[in-house]
Scaffold this active site. Structure first.
Site, PDB file in Angstrom:
ATOM      1  N   THR B 180       0.958  -1.064  -0.076  1.00 19.13           N
ATOM      2  CA  THR B 180      -0.142   0.329   0.119  1.00 19.13           C
ATOM      3  C   THR B 180       1.122   1.802   0.519  1.00 19.13           C
ATOM      4  O   THR B 180       1.875   1.859   0.563  1.00 19.13           O
ATOM      5  CB  THR B 180      -0.714   0.069   1.078  1.00 19.13           C
ATOM      6  OG1 THR B 180       0.067   0.086   1.982  1.00 19.13           O
ATOM      7  CG2 THR B 180      -1.817  -0.966   1.154  1.00 19.13           C
ATOM      8  N   GLU B 327      -6.743  -1.952   0.984  1.00 18.24           N
ATOM      9  CA  GLU B 327      -5.910  -3.260   1.672  1.00 18.24           C
ATOM     10  C   GLU B 327      -7.854  -3.894   1.388  1.00 18.24           C
ATOM     11  O   GLU B 327      -8.061  -4.777   1.672  1.00 18.24           O
ATOM     12  CB  GLU B 327      -6.121  -2.847   2.642  1.00 18.24           C
ATOM     13  CG  GLU B 327      -5.787  -2.267   3.540  1.00 18.24           C
ATOM     14  CD  GLU B 327      -5.413  -1.066   3.274  1.00 18.24           C
ATOM     15  OE1 GLU B 327      -5.580  -0.375   2.074  1.00 18.24           O
ATOM     16  OE2 GLU B 327      -4.279  -0.022   3.991  1.00 18.24           O
ATOM     17  N   LYS B 419     -10.496  18.730  14.023  1.00 18.02           N
ATOM     18  CA  LYS B 419     -11.544  18.467  15.294  1.00 18.02           C
ATOM     19  C   LYS B 419     -11.323  20.002  15.888  1.00 18.02           C
ATOM     20  O   LYS B 419     -10.058  19.690  16.640  1.00 18.02           O
ATOM     21  CB  LYS B 419     -10.784  17.083  16.079  1.00 18.02           C
ATOM     22  CG  LYS B 419     -10.767  16.293  15.519  1.00 18.02           C
ATOM     23  CD  LYS B 419      -9.359  14.880  15.460  1.00 18.02           C
ATOM     24  CE  LYS B 419      -9.752  14.160  14.983  1.00 18.02           C
ATOM     25  NZ  LYS B 419      -8.573  13.664  14.324  1.00 18.02           N
ATOM     26  N   TRP B 424     -16.296  17.178  14.411  1.00 17.64           N
ATOM     27  CA  TRP B 424     -15.182  17.183  13.725  1.00 17.64           C
ATOM     28  C   TRP B 424     -16.354  17.742  12.044  1.00 17.64           C
ATOM     29  O   TRP B 424     -17.315  17.603  11.445  1.00 17.64           O
ATOM     30  CB  TRP B 424     -15.652  15.556  13.085  1.00 17.64           C
ATOM     31  CG  TRP B 424     -15.112  14.908  14.239  1.00 17.64           C
ATOM     32  CD1 TRP B 424     -14.897  15.162  15.680  1.00 17.64           C
ATOM     33  CD2 TRP B 424     -14.727  13.603  14.380  1.00 17.64           C
ATOM     34  NE1 TRP B 424     -13.422  13.993  16.389  1.00 17.64           N
ATOM     35  CE2 TRP B 424     -14.344  13.232  15.083  1.00 17.64           C
ATOM     36  CE3 TRP B 424     -14.997  12.501  13.524  1.00 17.64           C
ATOM     37  CZ2 TRP B 424     -13.699  11.163  15.589  1.00 17.64           C
ATOM     38  CZ3 TRP B 424     -14.704  10.998  13.407  1.00 17.64           C
ATOM     39  CH2 TRP B 424     -14.459  11.266  14.501  1.00 17.64           C
TER      40      TRP B 424
END
Lengths: 536, 536
Positions: B180, B327, B419, B424
């Site tokens: 990855t 993944e 944040k 958020w």
């Protein structure tokens, strides 16, 4: 040679994803804004999924455990669809009972499957009453009816909890069982696992969605089965339809009028069925002078003649052949055609779908052997299974040829092919040619013994209504012309013609050649007496 | 609770069908009359399948055994496609090397995968020369070139036997591996089994074929990847294209001119790629004033902005989002839209494809957790894998929301979300809104520390060429208007704007926020110094 490296998650928390029927439902209630239409009612996918949970609660409440069998005796309905999911999803085995068999044969199949619960439509109350005492495993009977009468399916579902939690288990667990309705011997029990049904749904789903528009089955279609749901999971299409979240229409007991009415009011665009059912629909549509486009109908179970496909086209139906058997879960091949292709391209068994491996043995014209991840692993008995899987290939008992484009043509059943003078003649090819005669509605051809040739073809003919009755002389001349034109081998012309009002059929609508042979054996003189054969 | 009944064929000859990559090829040489186009050459499927057999002979002749690794370093080509099949089909592991990484990182990945053979394009000869001595497992190097020079791939293939016989083995055998290219830490090795790739091909294949026409991928399409083949098997599409027997076009190294030329000469109708590549293609097409319809392009890897989708539409490209990760094998969701839907419907991550289970944790706006049968079971190291699969769900590290129709919207990366004041805020939402300013080409937003608020958004902006350069004051006013109109929360407005000529990108074309943070940390005063933040 060393072994390939296997993924191993020993000691890890990795989730091992089993191919279970419940996985086909993932997200579908949220994704689909379509409905499931049945018996005058309409259900959203959210309601459908909730009812599956309720049915699971109901069945486990009846004491059904993983591995137990739940039998269903119903016409095509939303309730049948619910059982397709809820029963295997609790780890139990769904038995789809062939309700067209004789009562004592139905009893045999339910007893052999050891059903503990039977869900049954009131039409089958007499059969239930006659056999219930003779089913040692039976614990509960649940009546399927539209009314919410006390103790019936709808009322019990209302009472059952919608909060059933489904667990994962081994993908090789048996999900469904039913009995094949072969034209020889007693019904044989076949089995399909969760893994098999999921893989069949994906591979057949890919195939139908990729078929040319007008012959395809996609998310935007409206689906209505015309293959009974007891018959190989209605060829697996309800699982595919549900996975895609398409609008589904269940027609109850098949009446051509109901089917045509639902087709029109619900906008049905995709169905499937045996040639006999397609014929019924065409016959009902023709006098109405309606055009049924768009309506793709996959035809299987028996060979579809070109004339039937052409007649279907005349009322706006695109009929495309598919091929498979009860033992094969069922779909092995699907035909497709482009605009310029002749009808014959659509009436072939077609091209093997993904993951299906085929072999013709002996090569050229021989028995079709197959491998795929969704074939029954056997019958109830060891010996029959060994024959089915001799050499590690499933034996279809169908004689096939392969065209240059890879499409399979089914020439005949192994037991129906006519062995004459050392050659194999396809009974289907002769029947198909006879069917093109304007005065012939349909024909069945069987081999009768011949001292000189081994076997010779005999035709049983049903005359077309509203037309002059054909004579044996007419048909012999007609076939002789075809033989001269090279459309049939000389020795493929039937020696004898017998006329009947109808052909006997099996419970799933195929011509029953076993019964036909029996009825001919009772004739005097019998065509099975070699002395009656006079072909030179 | 007892166990479900498992199908058992003990002592029977039944064939147990493993889900192996070779099964995707069943019948395809016969079924497909299409071609595979690459490097100016054209191959029929029959030739392609024969070359797979030859490559298998060649590799086993080099001593490659099941479980060994064969690495490929190439641009997109028919030879790469051949390795996609031949390497796993002999039970070996295909390593698709990310050739855009730094040479020392490439060396690290090849050494970690223990490659015994490397197939490499001559462009990578310098890297090969630099690392070959430091690869203890390496036994053979095979040069990929169009010429049939002695010792190169084409010549060796001609000499190799076309009669290699592939055997069945466990479907859980590892088929592929790669690293990855995350924006944090060193590359992590992931693995995919035969079973995983086959199931991904079927489920993604069903999905693309069912997408509305114009956004679909079907047998009649012409396929050309614009995601490098080293990157998660070009998102699995070459396997799907081959399974369906569609015409495939491999463009070599990506040049917008080559891509546009192949699109037109070969009639390409379906592709996929990251937003950056789509942007390059649009920029190359715009001055030519051409209309590229029909061309569906699935866009993934990073979020696609609505403005990019609209610009694509202006040159005739239907851009539809898809979502997944290295993944996850990779496809998890695919967007689709109907004619009347706004662009935003096509730029969402979209709907989970069959067999994908999703969960948002905490519900509402939280991390997207997934399960599917084709997710990597882990990284090379135990600890990282445990994090990835904590609680039996794969943790995507993406913050997501779900719309009422079930579609997933990716709000941000867990590590990129800002944040601020206990809330958020999605960096992607701010970037997307900034991108709608006519003078902004693109923007990246990151959180910088704030004593008062925890974090505050800072925007790095690239000006649109040929437009007046935007000022910080302009953009603040622009965002304030949007905040008043309720299109962004008040505290989501960036406090600071920094202008750059370009944004740093990872090897697969994503904005590299790790590098961006590093470059900002070097500024004086640094935005990471909390004293510089003055938002009230």
């Amino acid at each position: 040679m060393s072994d390939p490296v296997i993924l191993s998650t020993k000691g890890r928390d990795t989730y091992q994803y089993p191919l279970l029927i419940q996985k086909l439902l993932a997200n579908i209630a949220q994704h689909s804004s379509q409905e499931i239409v049945s018996a005058g009612r309409r259900f959203t996918y959210t309601e459908f999924v909730e009812r599956i949970h309720r049915l699971a609660s109901l069945l486990t409440g009846c004491g059904i455990q993983p591995g137990d069998t739940v039998a269903v005796m119903d016409w095509d309905s939303h309730r049948y669809l619910e059982s397709y999911f809820a029963v295997p999803m609790i780890g139990a085995v769904l038995q789809t009972v062939n309700i067209r068999l004789l009562p004592e044969v139905i009893e045999f199949t339910v007893r052999q499957a050891q059903a503990k619960v039977i869900l049954y439509h009131s039409d089958f109350t007499p059969i239930i009453d006659a056999m219930r005492k003779k089913l040692p495993d039976l614990k509960h009977l649940i009546l399927l009816s539209d009314a919410s009468d006390p103790g019936t399916y709808e009322e019990l579902l209302t009472q059952a909890s919608p909060d059933f939690i489904f667990s994962d288990f081994d993908e090789n667990a048996i999900a469904t069982t039913f009995h094949t309705t072969g034209t020889t011997g007693e019904p044989k029990q076949v089995f399909f696992s969760h893994r098999q049904i999921v893989l069949h749904s994906l591979a057949a789903g890919v195939t139908f969605a990729n078929n040319p528009s007008g012959q395809s089955f996609r998310r935007s279609d409206v689906y209505m089965p015309m293959t009974p749901m007891f018959h190989v999971h209605a060829w697996g299409l309800p699982y595919i339809a549900t996975m895609l979240g398409v609008k589904q229409v269940y027609p109850g007991r098949y009446h051509p009028e109901t089917i045509l009415s639902l087709k029109s009011t619900e906008g049905v665009t995709f169905s499937h069925g045996v040639p006999t059912l397609l014929r019924m629909v065409i016959d009902a549509a023709k006098p109405l002078g309606i055009n049924l486009t768009p309506w793709a109908v996959v035809v299987g179970g028996s060979a579809m003649s070109e004339s039937l496909a052409d007649e279907a086209a005349n009322v706006g139906i695109t009929a495309v052949a598919g091929y498979g058997m009860s033992e094969t879960g069922p779909i092995l091949t699907v035909a497709r055609s482009l605009a310029h292709d002749p009808t014959s391209v659509r009436t072939r068994a077609g091209l093997a779908i993904p993951l299906v491996e085929t072999r013709i043995e002996p090569p050229g014209r021989g028995e079709l052997l197959v491998r795929a991840p969704w074939l029954t692993e056997g019958y109830g008995t060891q010996a029959a299974s060994d024959d089915l899987w001799a050499g590690g290939w499933l034996h279809t008992q169908d004689i096939a040829e392969q065209d240059v484009d890879g499409a399979i043509r089914i020439v005949d059943r192994v037991k129906d092919v006519i062995k004459t003078g050392g050659e194999w003649v396809s009974s289907i090819e002769i029947e198909s040619l006879l069917g093109t005669h304007p005065c012939v509605a349909e024909a069945a051809v069987i081999g009768i013994p011949s001292e000189k040739w081994g076997e010779r073809p005999l035709a049983i003919v049903v005359a077309q209504k509203g037309r002059p009755a054909p004579s044996e002389k007419d048909l012999k001349a007609y076939m002789a012309d075809h033989a001269k034109a090279g459309r049939i081998v000389h020795y493929g012309q039937p020696d004898r013609y017998i006329f009947r009002d109808a052909l006997p059929r099996t419970s799933v609508g195929k011509v029953d050649k076993k019964l036909l042979r029996q009825s001919l054996a009772d004739l005097h003189p019998s065509p099975f007496d070699v002395r009656t054969v006079d072909f030179d």
